[in-house]
Motif scaffolding. Sequence first.
Motif, PDB file in Angstrom:
ATOM      1  N   PHE A 115       0.815  -1.133   0.067  1.00 17.98           N
ATOM      2  CA  PHE A 115      -0.004   0.005  -0.032  1.00 17.98           C
ATOM      3  C   PHE A 115       0.653   1.267   0.127  1.00 17.98           C
ATOM      4  O   PHE A 115       0.380   2.319  -0.158  1.00 17.98           O
ATOM      5  CB  PHE A 115      -0.949  -0.158   1.323  1.00 17.98           C
ATOM      6  N   THR A 116       2.083   1.069   0.129  1.00 15.11           N
ATOM      7  CA  THR A 116       2.873   2.342  -0.165  1.00 15.11           C
ATOM      8  C   THR A 116       4.353   2.001  -0.658  1.00 15.11           C
ATOM      9  O   THR A 116       4.516   0.948  -0.862  1.00 15.11           O
ATOM     10  CB  THR A 116       3.064   2.638   1.680  1.00 15.11           C
ATOM     11  N   THR A 117       5.161   3.027  -0.457  1.00 21.47           N
ATOM     12  CA  THR A 117       6.613   2.623  -1.298  1.00 21.47           C
ATOM     13  C   THR A 117       7.387   1.673  -0.265  1.00 21.47           C
ATOM     14  O   THR A 117       7.199   1.462   1.040  1.00 21.47           O
ATOM     15  CB  THR A 117       7.226   4.111  -1.151  1.00 21.47           C
ATOM     16  N   GLU A 118       8.408   1.043  -0.669  1.00 19.53           N
ATOM     17  CA  GLU A 118       9.045   0.084  -0.050  1.00 19.53           C
ATOM     18  C   GLU A 118       9.952   0.987   0.898  1.00 19.53           C
ATOM     19  O   GLU A 118      10.394   0.390   2.264  1.00 19.53           O
ATOM     20  CB  GLU A 118      10.182  -0.645  -1.108  1.00 19.53           C
ATOM     21  N   LYS A 119      10.321   2.022   0.655  1.00 19.48           N
ATOM     22  CA  LYS A 119      11.056   2.995   1.820  1.00 19.48           C
ATOM     23  C   LYS A 119      10.202   3.315   2.834  1.00 19.48           C
ATOM     24  O   LYS A 119      10.819   2.988   4.031  1.00 19.48           O
ATOM     25  CB  LYS A 119      11.406   4.339   1.134  1.00 19.48           C
ATOM     26  N   LYS A 120       8.936   3.514   2.772  1.00 15.36           N
ATOM     27  CA  LYS A 120       8.120   3.947   3.808  1.00 15.36           C
ATOM     28  C   LYS A 120       7.663   2.557   4.656  1.00 15.36           C
ATOM     29  O   LYS A 120       7.737   2.518   5.906  1.00 15.36           O
ATOM     30  CB  LYS A 120       6.934   4.567   3.355  1.00 15.36           C
ATOM     31  N   ALA A 121       7.590   1.345   3.862  1.00 13.43           N
ATOM     32  CA  ALA A 121       7.436   0.391   4.579  1.00 13.43           C
ATOM     33  C   ALA A 121       8.462  -0.321   5.215  1.00 13.43           C
ATOM     34  O   ALA A 121       8.299  -0.849   6.462  1.00 13.43           O
ATOM     35  CB  ALA A 121       7.068  -0.813   3.340  1.00 13.43           C
ATOM     36  N   ALA A 122       9.624   0.019   4.749  1.00 15.31           N
ATOM     37  CA  ALA A 122      11.082  -0.476   5.518  1.00 15.31           C
ATOM     38  C   ALA A 122      10.957   0.321   6.891  1.00 15.31           C
ATOM     39  O   ALA A 122      11.351  -0.252   7.845  1.00 15.31           O
ATOM     40  CB  ALA A 122      11.952  -0.174   4.835  1.00 15.31           C
ATOM     41  N   LYS A 123      10.283   1.527   7.096  1.00 18.56           N
ATOM     42  CA  LYS A 123      10.387   2.227   8.291  1.00 18.56           C
ATOM     43  C   LYS A 123       9.135   2.025   9.106  1.00 18.56           C
ATOM     44  O   LYS A 123       9.117   2.652  10.109  1.00 18.56           O
ATOM     45  CB  LYS A 123      10.555   3.755   8.051  1.00 18.56           C
ATOM     46  N   ALA A 124       8.303   0.996   8.652  1.00 10.17           N
ATOM     47  CA  ALA A 124       6.969   0.781   9.317  1.00 10.17           C
ATOM     48  C   ALA A 124       6.146   1.991   9.466  1.00 10.17           C
ATOM     49  O   ALA A 124       5.649   2.161  10.549  1.00 10.17           O
ATOM     50  CB  ALA A 124       7.201  -0.060  10.638  1.00 10.17           C
ATOM     51  N   LYS A 125       5.972   2.770   8.519  1.00 11.09           N
ATOM     52  CA  LYS A 125       5.378   4.017   8.524  1.00 11.09           C
ATOM     53  C   LYS A 125       3.670   3.932   8.403  1.00 11.09           C
ATOM     54  O   LYS A 125       2.982   4.778   9.200  1.00 11.09           O
ATOM     55  CB  LYS A 125       5.627   4.875   7.494  1.00 11.09           C
ATOM     56  N   GLY A 126       3.280   2.554   8.270  1.00  7.58           N
ATOM     57  CA  GLY A 126       1.944   2.426   8.571  1.00  7.58           C
ATOM     58  C   GLY A 126       1.085   2.697   7.103  1.00  7.58           C
ATOM     59  O   GLY A 126       1.833   3.442   6.275  1.00  7.58           O
ATOM     60  N   VAL A 127      -0.256   2.538   7.172  1.00  9.60           N
ATOM     61  CA  VAL A 127      -0.963   2.958   5.800  1.00  9.60           C
ATOM     62  C   VAL A 127      -1.911   4.095   5.945  1.00  9.60           C
ATOM     63  O   VAL A 127      -2.226   4.437   7.015  1.00  9.60           O
ATOM     64  CB  VAL A 127      -1.866   1.748   5.343  1.00  9.60           C
ATOM     65  N   THR A 128      -2.451   4.537   4.823  1.00 16.39           N
ATOM     66  CA  THR A 128      -3.330   5.933   5.252  1.00 16.39           C
ATOM     67  C   THR A 128      -4.540   5.599   6.078  1.00 16.39           C
ATOM     68  O   THR A 128      -5.163   4.677   5.878  1.00 16.39           O
ATOM     69  CB  THR A 128      -3.779   6.248   3.880  1.00 16.39           C
ATOM     70  N   PRO A 129      -4.748   6.680   6.771  1.00 21.89           N
ATOM     71  CA  PRO A 129      -5.808   6.816   7.534  1.00 21.89           C
ATOM     72  C   PRO A 129      -7.319   6.735   6.983  1.00 21.89           C
ATOM     73  O   PRO A 129      -8.430   6.732   7.726  1.00 21.89           O
ATOM     74  CB  PRO A 129      -5.849   7.667   8.753  1.00 21.89           C
ATOM     75  N   THR A 130      -7.386   6.956   5.546  1.00 17.54           N
ATOM     76  CA  THR A 130      -8.537   7.087   4.805  1.00 17.54           C
ATOM     77  C   THR A 130      -9.169   5.785   4.570  1.00 17.54           C
ATOM     78  O   THR A 130     -10.219   5.657   3.920  1.00 17.54           O
ATOM     79  CB  THR A 130      -8.341   7.815   3.630  1.00 17.54           C
TER      80      THR A 130
END
Length: 425
Positions: free
Chosen positions: A215-230
């Motif tokens: 659901f997100t970029t690999e970079k954000k996923a690697a940092k466990a940023k989470g998914v959109t609250p929408t």
Amino acid sequence: LKDNLVLFLSRADGKKDKNTLYSCIISKDGKQEKPEEVDVINIKKKSNAGSFQIYLSEDKAKFLIVHQEMYEKKGYEKFNYKMFTEKLELVWEKPMELPYKDNAFSVGRCRIDEEGNVFVLGTIEVAKKAVQYKMFAYYFKKDKLEEVDVNFAKAYAVSNLQFNYINGSLVFVGFYKDSKKPVLQGIIYTKINSKTLETEISKTSAFTKKDLAKFTTEKKAAKAKGVTPTFVIRDLLVSPNGDLKIVSEIYYVQVIQNQSASRGANLGGLTLSVNLNSNTYIYYYLNIMVVNIDNQGEIKWVCNVPKMQISKNDEGAYSSYILAYSNNKMYFVYNDNPKNTSPKTKEAKRGSYRADTQKINKLAVTLATVDEEGRVNTEMFFKSKNEGKTALKPKLYARFRQDNILIHAVKGKTYKFGFLNIRKA
């Protein structure tokens, strides 16, 4: 209800100061019985006739009618409950007052067990922007009302909370955040015994980096940023063993303020000018997320059904999806851009082409199949312009069985209804 359809309709009579709810049984062969009065609200204010909520029991053998008494600023939360059989026979009736003030307590959904007991979820404000979830259980044979706090492990915040009665337990699921950051980190799962009201499980199950990468970029996923609250939870499917499939969809509205040219008037040498503004509302119905969790609240798999439906000033009339399911497979049907299912489109690009759902003649209907392992396959179902030149309205459908769906299509003054059936191979 069982083998019949039941139509409910209400009529507010200002002269008699009553809002009356009627029900009418319609058999499968179309035979209609005479409407019967099933509930009445006494109107105390002309500006508020009240409303009725109707809840179906899990076995579809009973239904509950709830109406809320008129709001009183210093009064307590009051309701009237009526339980009926599928033959419109009254099982029990109970006016109820909760031990919280009307302006402090908000009531959510009801659930009904096989015996006809009722479970009501609500929230009470305990601090600024903080609420405590509370559940009330009414056991009608004992005429007993019980209260219990509903907690969600160490979740910082909970959104899209859903709850169901499943195999003797009340199961609560939703998304959670673990900090003030506006992203979703995973699923909360709380299970309460419906007889003892003891909490049996209360836990969180986090999205893995592999899940997030869908659901997100690999970079954000690697940092466990989470998914959109929408993401908004639309469906909750229950397996016989108590496993759940949580179906959610990205939904949000963008408001664009348009300023038109100024208009002026000269009044006795004084010039007055007014800037006229109007708003444009853009509706986004995007990707579908399915989260499969076991009966202990652990995430088994997460899948992404990519789509991009966008429309303007129509409340997303032709957006969203229809869901059917059979033999552990899920079938999503929705209006789409034909490019998303074209043989020429690479797999990675499918779902990325925008579907303007207001341009009916340019739409295709896509069928997305999710199997028991969370694998997704998309294909063109049919083209709207080739099928009677009407457009599917996915938000208006009725699921008679999990594999038998009444669907609706419309264009102008032409309305069509039909059944979508899943046939076993």
